[in-house]
Design a protein around this motif. Structure first.
Motif, PDB file in Angstrom:
ATOM      1  N   GLY A  39       4.026  94.905  56.327  1.00 37.33           N
ATOM      2  CA  GLY A  39       4.865  93.745  56.611  1.00 37.33           C
ATOM      3  C   GLY A  39       5.521  93.149  55.375  1.00 37.33           C
ATOM      4  O   GLY A  39       6.224  92.141  55.465  1.00 37.33           O
ATOM      5  N   ALA A  40       5.334  93.764  54.209  1.00 33.76           N
ATOM      6  CA  ALA A  40       5.914  93.218  52.970  1.00 33.76           C
ATOM      7  C   ALA A  40       7.438  93.376  52.922  1.00 33.76           C
ATOM      8  O   ALA A  40       8.101  92.709  52.134  1.00 33.76           O
ATOM      9  CB  ALA A  40       5.288  93.896  51.750  1.00 33.76           C
ATOM     10  N   GLY A  41       7.972  94.267  53.747  1.00 37.64           N
ATOM     11  CA  GLY A  41       9.426  94.439  53.809  1.00 37.64           C
ATOM     12  C   GLY A  41       9.934  95.756  53.259  1.00 37.64           C
ATOM     13  O   GLY A  41      11.143  95.961  53.138  1.00 37.64           O
ATOM     14  N   LYS A  42       9.022  96.686  52.979  1.00 36.27           N
ATOM     15  CA  LYS A  42       9.409  97.948  52.339  1.00 36.27           C
ATOM     16  C   LYS A  42      10.312  98.791  53.255  1.00 36.27           C
ATOM     17  O   LYS A  42      11.345  99.297  52.823  1.00 36.27           O
ATOM     18  CB  LYS A  42       8.152  98.758  51.946  1.00 36.27           C
ATOM     19  CG  LYS A  42       7.165  97.954  51.124  1.00 36.27           C
ATOM     20  CD  LYS A  42       5.876  98.708  50.863  1.00 36.27           C
ATOM     21  CE  LYS A  42       5.111  99.170  52.077  1.00 36.27           C
ATOM     22  NZ  LYS A  42       4.476  98.096  52.877  1.00 36.27           N
ATOM     23  N   THR A  43       9.883  98.937  54.504  1.00 32.51           N
ATOM     24  CA  THR A  43      10.670  99.749  55.445  1.00 32.51           C
ATOM     25  C   THR A  43      12.039  99.120  55.673  1.00 32.51           C
ATOM     26  O   THR A  43      13.068  99.821  55.679  1.00 32.51           O
ATOM     27  CB  THR A  43       9.912  99.863  56.787  1.00 32.51           C
ATOM     28  OG1 THR A  43       8.722 100.619  56.555  1.00 32.51           O
ATOM     29  CG2 THR A  43      10.743 100.560  57.851  1.00 32.51           C
ATOM     30  N   THR A  44      12.061  97.806  55.816  1.00 31.52           N
ATOM     31  CA  THR A  44      13.334  97.114  56.051  1.00 31.52           C
ATOM     32  C   THR A  44      14.269  97.329  54.859  1.00 31.52           C
ATOM     33  O   THR A  44      15.468  97.589  55.026  1.00 31.52           O
ATOM     34  CB  THR A  44      13.076  95.611  56.281  1.00 31.52           C
ATOM     35  OG1 THR A  44      12.150  95.474  57.365  1.00 31.52           O
ATOM     36  CG2 THR A  44      14.355  94.880  56.622  1.00 31.52           C
ATOM     37  N   GLU A 159       6.683 106.344  53.680  1.00 31.76           N
ATOM     38  CA  GLU A 159       5.290 106.656  54.005  1.00 31.76           C
ATOM     39  C   GLU A 159       5.105 108.077  54.537  1.00 31.76           C
ATOM     40  O   GLU A 159       4.631 108.279  55.652  1.00 31.76           O
ATOM     41  CB  GLU A 159       4.754 105.646  55.023  1.00 31.76           C
ATOM     42  CG  GLU A 159       4.796 104.240  54.463  1.00 31.76           C
ATOM     43  CD  GLU A 159       3.708 103.333  55.005  1.00 31.76           C
ATOM     44  OE1 GLU A 159       2.623 103.851  55.322  1.00 31.76           O
ATOM     45  OE2 GLU A 159       3.961 102.139  55.098  1.00 31.76           O
TER      46      GLU A 159
END
Ligand code: ATP
Length: 243
Positions: A39-44, A159
């Motif tokens: 949820g830290a925003g990496k994928t976004t 990932e």
């Protein structure tokens, strides 16, 4: 190979701001690992770089070209390839058909189905198998292969080791190292810190949408990254949660 610059990027999911004022750059041929909790925003962030999610503010530059508003298919044609979280293969299509899809969207270049099989030898025997029937490792190899078939100059990997056994992760990373050795520019999201530190030139740690640590791998300790990961760094340090 391409260099990437991200400037003051804000990315939202409706009211939720998943990426907050993020700036970083990746030099040509460099490998950057993005780490951070779920949820830290990496994928976004990765999706915004690939053009799959439009940012609310800020800029994305490929070399010197501002590509902030360039649609994703044109970014592929410019040399950006994303290996998405969850692989997103077409399960009814064969390995070979999935790989060939990369060619239709991509650019002319050296990558071919045979060259992908050289990089992932285990995949060769499975070329006619449906992607939905593959093991997790074979699916990941196919997803990376499909991205390579676009002849990228900037490879974004989300990932790639998720859900794979340690042995298969080792194999995937051996192949990745070969790609890095060819000089490809790489940004990868990786939960395994040891793995990220082994493969990357630089580490960026995100926390709640912001970058809280950015260091070269030879000047950062595992402990520093872990502290940034959990928001435990002392106030006053660069990237503190409480500026
Ligand atoms: P993970 O490792 O779990 O994938 P992440 O660091 O990649 O985490 P993101 O997936 O980018 O984080 O999520 C950042 C924030 O945006 C989270 O709060 C998440 O709940 C939210 N988010 C992600 N995707 C969506 C979506 N499609 N709609 C609404 N909110 C979303």
């Amino acid at each position: 190979m391409r260099a990437l610059t991200v400037e003051s990027l804000d990315v939202r999911h409706g009211l939720l701001q998943a990426v907050r004022g993020v700036s970083f750059s990746v030099g040509s041929g460099e490998t950057l690992a993005l780490v951070g909790a779920n949820g830290a925003g990496k994928t976004t962030l990765l999706r915004a770089v690939a053009g799959a999610h439009p940012p609310a503010n800020g800029r994305v530059l490929l070399d010197d070209a501002d590509i902030t508003h360039v649609p994703s298919h044109r970014r592929v044609a410019m040399g950006i390839a994303l290996v998405p979280e969850g692989r997103r293969l077409f399960p009814q299509m064969t390995v070979e058909e999935n790989l060939l899809l990369g060619r239709t969207a991509g650019r002319p270049g050296e990558w071919s189905v045979e060259r992908v099989f050289e990089m992932f030898p285990n995949l060769k025997a499975r070329r006619a198998a449906r992607a939905g029937n593959l093991s997790g490792g074979e699916q990941q190899a196919t997803a990376i292969g499909r991205a390579l078939m676009t002849n990228p100059e900037l490879l974004l990997l989300d990932e790639v080791s998720l859900g794979l056994s340690p042995l298969i992760v080792e194999r995937v990373y051996q192949s990745l190292q070969k790609l890095i050795d060819t000089g490809m520019t790489v940004v990868l999201v990786e939960q395994d810190l040891a793995r990220a530190m082994a493969v990357a030139d630089r580490i960026v740690c995100m926390l709640e949408g912001r970058i809280v640590l950015e260091r070269t791998t030879d000047e950062v300790t595992r402990e520093e990254i872990t502290q940034a990961y959990f928001g435990l760094r002392k106030a006053g340090q660069q990237g503190s949660m409480h500026p």
